[in-house]
Design an enzyme around this catalytic site. Structure first.
Site, PDB file in Angstrom:
ATOM      1  CG  ASN A  48      -2.211  -0.652   0.991  1.00 40.89           C
ATOM      2  OD1 ASN A  48      -2.629  -0.781  -0.157  1.00 40.89           O
ATOM      3  ND2 ASN A  48      -2.842  -1.093   2.056  1.00 40.89           N
ATOM      4  CG  ASN A  97      -5.888 -10.779   4.532  1.00 44.43           C
ATOM      5  OD1 ASN A  97      -5.574 -11.926   4.860  1.00 44.43           O
ATOM      6  ND2 ASN A  97      -5.168  -9.723   4.821  1.00 44.43           N
ATOM      7  CB  SER A 144       1.115  -8.797  10.157  1.00 45.82           C
ATOM      8  OG  SER A 144       0.837  -9.377   8.900  1.00 45.82           O
ATOM      9  CG  ASP A 259      -0.575   1.348   4.693  1.00 51.74           C
ATOM     10  OD1 ASP A 259       0.115   1.251   5.717  1.00 51.74           O
ATOM     11  OD2 ASP A 259      -1.389   0.471   4.331  1.00 51.74           O
TER      12      ASP A 259
END
Ligand SMILES: Nc1ncnc2c1ncn2[C@@H]1O[C@H](COP(=O)(O)OP(=O)(O)OP(=O)(O)O)[C@@H](O)[C@H]1O
Ligand SMILES: [Mg+2]
Length: 324
Positions: A48, A97, A144, A259
């Site tokens: 991003n 996701n 993450s 971001d």
């Protein structure tokens, strides 16, 4: 303030994903629901940030770990959205996701996949690639960590990158952030909640947030930016605190606001602009993205008009706790 560098901008995404979002009327237990619309986007914070650099017309290198056929798909998607993608292949499948956008009642459900196991050997390859591409430039460490990657990875990278005079920006949480801070990155950007988690206590007033941002800055971090969502953001360096509200925008989706803000901050700082200009561009990018639906980011022209609507207040440290 460090001198600007001509070095490259690099983002790292250790655990990228394919984001699938479905528009659905209503989720009903034990029944199939048909989506009205679906879309696929490349995801992961580093990706991003790199998408935001491209929107700002700033070339950047983006390193990410990909696996399997989902990884192939991700590679195809980012080829259109990033300037210089560098995909490092590993065993296993890149994660998926899922976001469900339900109409009635209006609710968003999100499921985040775990991601493939990263071996020590593969991780060493990633570290080598980061050091090689970054030179003495700027590296964004965000997002993450997939299984197999130690929480000290960002700290390890900061140490190695400092040895080659590169600057690191960290946007992480939990132990990864704690370890990174101990290595004195160039810039961190927690939001207010992440700062509270880091300190283990609430920060009810703006003065509390400023005091803690200053304390972190004094620990050897050149710039501490705390983003405050719809209330704007603050940036602290050795001389002063800079504060600004967000310009008025009609909020559509805040996904990617943080971001986008990092890309704006770093674009200005890497050009040698001062903290006030960096905060202004960071807020413009964050707010621009908040005005766009779903995963869409700000537009280049939009930033030019938002910039004029952002007033940055400078509060020198010598005058003490002057914010209210
Ligand atoms: N509701 C909003 N209205 C206007 N601007 C916003 C809004 N939310 C975020 N922004 C802009 O984006 C910047 C970063 O947002 P925020 O503080 O929410 O970051 P974050 O919590 O790290 O976001 P993310 O969820 O993307 O990680 C803010 O400082 C602001 O400029
Ligand atoms: Mg964030």
């Amino acid at each position: 303030m460090s001198p600007p560098t001509d070095g490259p901008l690099v983002t790292l995404t250790l655990n990228p994903c394919i984001d699938i979002s479905y528009d659905i009327p209503r989720l009903i237990p034990d029944q199939k629901v048909h989506a009205r619309a679906d879309r696929y986007d490349p995801g992961g914070n580093g990706i991003n940030v790199a998408r935001a650099f491209k929107r700002l017309r700033v070339p950047a290198h983006s390193i990410c770990i990909v696996g399997g056929e989902i990884g192939d798909f991700l590679q195809r998607l980012i080829a259109h959205e990033l300037d210089h993608p560098h995909c490092i292949r590993i065993e296993g499948e890149t994660r998926v996701n899922v976001t469900l956008l339900q109409d009635t009642p209006r609710t968003q459900f999100e499921i985040s996949g775990t991601g493939p196991q990263v071996s020590a050997l593969a991780l060493q390859g990633v570290v080598d690639e980061v050091l090689n591409l970054a030179g003495g430039g700027f590296v964004v460490l965000t997002g993450s960590l997939p299984p197999g990657v130690p929480e000290e990875i960002y700290a390890t990278l900061i140490r190695a990158l400092r040895a080659q005079a590169a600057h690191c920006v960290v946007d992480a949480q939990g132990a990864a952030l704690v370890c990174a801070i101990a290595e004195h990155p160039y810039l961190i950007k927690p939001n207010r909640y992440e700062l509270e988690l880091l300190l283990g206590r609430p920060l009810p007033t703006l003065d509390d947030v400023i005091a803690e941002a200053r304390a972190l800055q004094r620990r050897g971090i050149e710039y501490v930016c705390v983003s405050l969502g719809a209330e704007g953001a603050l940036l602290v360096d050795a001389q002063a605190t800079y504060l600004a509200d967000t310009p008025t925008v009609e909020v559509a989706s805040t996904v990617g606001a943080g971001d986008s803000m990092i890309a704006g901050l770093l674009t200005a700082l890497s050009r040698g602009e001062g903290p006030a200009e960096a905060l202004r561009l960071g807020i413009a990018c964050g707010s621009g993205t908040a005005s766009r639906p779903g995963t869409a980011l700000f537009g280049y022209q939009q930033i030019q008009s938002l910039l004029g609507a952002i007033d940055v207040r400078r509060i020198p440290h010598t005058t003490g706790r002057a914010a209210g």
